[in-house]
Design a protein around this motif. Structure first.
Motif, PDB file in Angstrom:
ATOM      1  N   ARG A 145      23.427 -12.322  19.681  1.00 44.14           N
ATOM      2  CA  ARG A 145      22.881 -11.193  20.531  1.00 44.14           C
ATOM      3  C   ARG A 145      21.465 -11.223  20.899  1.00 44.14           C
ATOM      4  NH1 ARG A 145      27.014  -7.716  16.949  1.00 44.14           N
ATOM      5  NH2 ARG A 145      28.879  -8.099  17.839  1.00 44.14           N
ATOM      6  N   ILE A 146      20.744 -11.540  20.161  1.00 45.58           N
ATOM      7  CA  ILE A 146      19.505 -11.631  20.348  1.00 45.58           C
ATOM      8  C   ILE A 146      19.295 -12.675  21.388  1.00 45.58           C
ATOM      9  CG2 ILE A 146      17.109 -12.459  19.366  1.00 45.58           C
ATOM     10  CD1 ILE A 146      17.839 -10.939  16.771  1.00 45.58           C
ATOM     11  N   VAL A 183      20.224 -11.526  24.969  1.00 42.89           N
ATOM     12  CA  VAL A 183      19.253 -10.677  25.356  1.00 42.89           C
ATOM     13  C   VAL A 183      18.084 -11.550  26.026  1.00 42.89           C
ATOM     14  CG1 VAL A 183      17.208  -8.954  25.065  1.00 42.89           C
ATOM     15  CG2 VAL A 183      19.691  -8.599  24.116  1.00 42.89           C
ATOM     16  N   LYS A 239      17.312 -12.973  29.414  1.00 42.25           N
ATOM     17  CA  LYS A 239      16.581 -12.338  30.438  1.00 42.25           C
ATOM     18  C   LYS A 239      15.013 -12.815  30.501  1.00 42.25           C
ATOM     19  CE  LYS A 239      19.731  -8.386  29.694  1.00 42.25           C
ATOM     20  NZ  LYS A 239      19.701  -7.229  29.394  1.00 42.25           N
ATOM     21  N   VAL A 254      11.933  -6.915  27.581  1.00 40.65           N
ATOM     22  CA  VAL A 254      13.066  -7.558  27.037  1.00 40.65           C
ATOM     23  C   VAL A 254      12.660  -8.044  25.587  1.00 40.65           C
ATOM     24  CG1 VAL A 254      14.192 -10.073  27.208  1.00 40.65           C
ATOM     25  CG2 VAL A 254      13.444  -8.484  29.136  1.00 40.65           C
ATOM     26  N   CYS A 293      13.740  -5.134  23.592  1.00 38.11           N
ATOM     27  CA  CYS A 293      15.160  -5.000  23.354  1.00 38.11           C
ATOM     28  C   CYS A 293      15.670  -5.794  22.330  1.00 38.11           C
ATOM     29  CB  CYS A 293      16.158  -5.280  24.745  1.00 38.11           C
ATOM     30  SG  CYS A 293      15.902  -3.985  26.022  1.00 38.11           S
ATOM     31  N   MET A 294      15.066  -7.093  22.104  1.00 39.06           N
ATOM     32  CA  MET A 294      15.571  -8.024  21.074  1.00 39.06           C
ATOM     33  C   MET A 294      15.216  -7.402  19.912  1.00 39.06           C
ATOM     34  SD  MET A 294      13.775 -11.739  22.831  1.00 39.06           S
ATOM     35  CE  MET A 294      14.147 -12.670  21.535  1.00 39.06           C
ATOM     36  N   VAL A 344      17.817  -5.027  18.860  1.00 39.11           N
ATOM     37  CA  VAL A 344      19.054  -5.833  18.517  1.00 39.11           C
ATOM     38  C   VAL A 344      18.634  -6.342  16.747  1.00 39.11           C
ATOM     39  CG1 VAL A 344      20.603  -7.831  18.856  1.00 39.11           C
ATOM     40  CG2 VAL A 344      19.740  -6.547  20.749  1.00 39.11           C
TER      41      VAL A 344
END
Length: 467
Positions: free
Chosen positions: A212-213, A216, A219, A252, A255-256, A259
């Motif tokens: 999932r990282i 993300v 982007k 971004v 966000c990483m 996660v």
């Protein structure tokens, strides 16, 4: 903000033909189509990797299925029953006496080679780490029917003959329900792992957190493209746009980090340390001898390291693009034959070859972002002064976000490894897999874990530029 990719940009072009094994990647331009990067999924493939090899290689798939269904236990555990030991030895006997299969049929497909490397390295780690414990320095012999095809596949795909991050993360996932081939969509919440050592949800969650990282991080690659395009113009309007993209990039990266922190929601630290992590170890305390490889015209591999987050290409991209890698070269781990090569550069040898080629291309950029940020103009107008000041601020936001990511990584490493190793030493009569603090405060990639991570974090912080 939506970004439209030009048709000749490297993120817009098709990935390498997974049904054909190409030659040396073309890195002559940033528009080279064989970096194996997708605008939607980054370094992850846009469709689930193959779940089975061709039927001629069913014996390998069956061995992996057998190992997982038996729930083979770590050979160094002190609570093994006689049945546990018998199950492990029965399975290893099958490995020793399986036929040595030719690999030519695999070499026509990159995706099939990836699956073969995945299956064979899982069998390798099941074999090595289910063996009974022996004194440090005692060689471990890998049977020729496993050694020879593994080294042949590894040579084709240009990866070491050991489990890597790409085997556990990039090419170890599927979706339920399967995605439509005509309508692209990967739902991160519907991913599941194809293979695990323990069959636990903790292990699957650990792998999928990294997946999932990576998603993300795709982007970030799109923003990188936009910044590269503006850097070629390098006028005041382009500098304004670069500042905007860098501010988005910081978001971004944050966000990483979010996660990354979610690993705690599904992977118990004690389960990870005692049941999962020992399966990852490389040649740390006992040399591995790949039997039969010299007779097959192959070279005996040495100093193989286990899978590590340091093998994730997206983190290397951020380091290189922001110029942090130039400040991190003093942090190197030395082995008897590898000299003073920085550790993170050595980790690139464990990455898929197309991703490695992309990193090498970024390193020789004609317009490094950090140079643009640090550029001065003695005759600048007040407007230009303000624009360049805003550029430095936005650049620092991205660097600081990367530092926050590394802060979070340190906290995760402390919780899942350091604290667990120290806890093991305080429990009377309890011996956890790994042998204690000295060996298990090292990362699976061989680093002295927390000092190394703190060094990277501090070097990242030092990349912040002044006014």
């Amino acid at each position: 903000m939506q970004h439209t990719l030009p048709p000749d940009h490297f993120l817009s072009l098709p990935r390498p033909d997974v049904n054909h094994l190409g030659s040396v990647p073309d890195t002559s331009t940033l528009a080279a189509h064989d970096f194996d990067i997708d605008v939607r999924t980054g370094f992850m493939p846009p469709q689930p990797p193959p779940a089975r090899l061709p039927c001629n290689y069913a014996v390998w798939e069956q061995l992996l299925e057998d190992a997982t269904s038996r729930r083979l236990k770590l050979g160094e555990r002190t609570d093994l029953t006689e049945q546990d030991r018998a199950d492990s030895e029965e399975w290893r006997e099958k490995v020793r006496y399986m036929p040595t299969l030719p690999t030519d049929e695999l070499a026509v497909s990159e995706a099939t080679l990836r699956r073969a490397h995945h299956v064979l390295t899982y069998i390798l780690h099941f074999y090595v780490h289910s063996l009974p414990q022996a004194p440090d320095g005692t060689p471990i012999h890998i049977p020729a029917p496993l050694s020879i095809p593994l080294l042949q596949v590894s040579a084709h795909i240009v990866l070491p003959p050991i489990l890597t991050y790409s085997d556990n993360v990039l090419y170890n996932w599927d979706m339920s329900p399967p995605p439509s081939p005509s309508i692209f969509s990967i739902d991160p919440l519907h991913l599941h792992s194809q293979s695990t050592f323990t069959g636990t949800s903790d292990e699957e969650h650990f792998y999928l957190t990294s997946s999932r990282i990576e998603l993300v991080g795709a982007k970030a690659l799109t923003l990188l493209r936009s910044i590269e395009d503006e850097a070629f113009v390098n006028d005041l309007l382009s500098l304004r746009r670069i500042s905007n993209y860098l501010t988005q990039l910081a978001g971004v990266i944050d966000c990483m980090t979010g996660v990354l922190n979610e690993v705690k929601n599904g992977c118990d630290p004690t389960v990870f340390y005692t049941q999962i992590r020992p399966w990852f170890r490389g040649q740390d305390r006992r040399p591995w001898i790949y039997d039969g490889v010299e007779a097959a015209g192959l070279k005996q591999p040495t100093h193989l390291l286990g899978p590590s987050a340091g093998q994730s290409s997206i983190i290397h991209v951020l380091d290189i693009f922001l110029g942090v890698d130039q400040l991190s070269r003093s942090h190197s781990n030395t082995t008897p034959t590898e000299g003073q090569y920085p550790y993170l550069e050595r980790m690139q040898a464990y990455m898929p070859r197309h991703h490695r080629a992309f990193l090498n291309h970024l390193k020789v950029s004609q317009r490094p972002l950090r140079d643009i940020v640090l550029a001065e103009n003695a005759s600048a107008t007040p407007e230009e002064v303000d624009i360049r000041k805003a550029l430095k601020t936005a650049y620092n936001e991205s660097v600081t976000a990367l530092k926050r990511f590394r802060d979070a990584h340190i906290r995760i490493a402390t919780l899942y490894i350091i604290s667990q190793a120290r806890r093991a030493e305080t429990l009377p009569g309890e011996t956890l897999p790994g042998g204690g603090t000295n060996s298990f405060e090292k990362g699976t990639g061989g680093t002295n874990l927390v000092p190394f991570l703190k060094g990277l974090r501090d070097e990242t912080a030092s990349a912040v530029v002044g006014d």
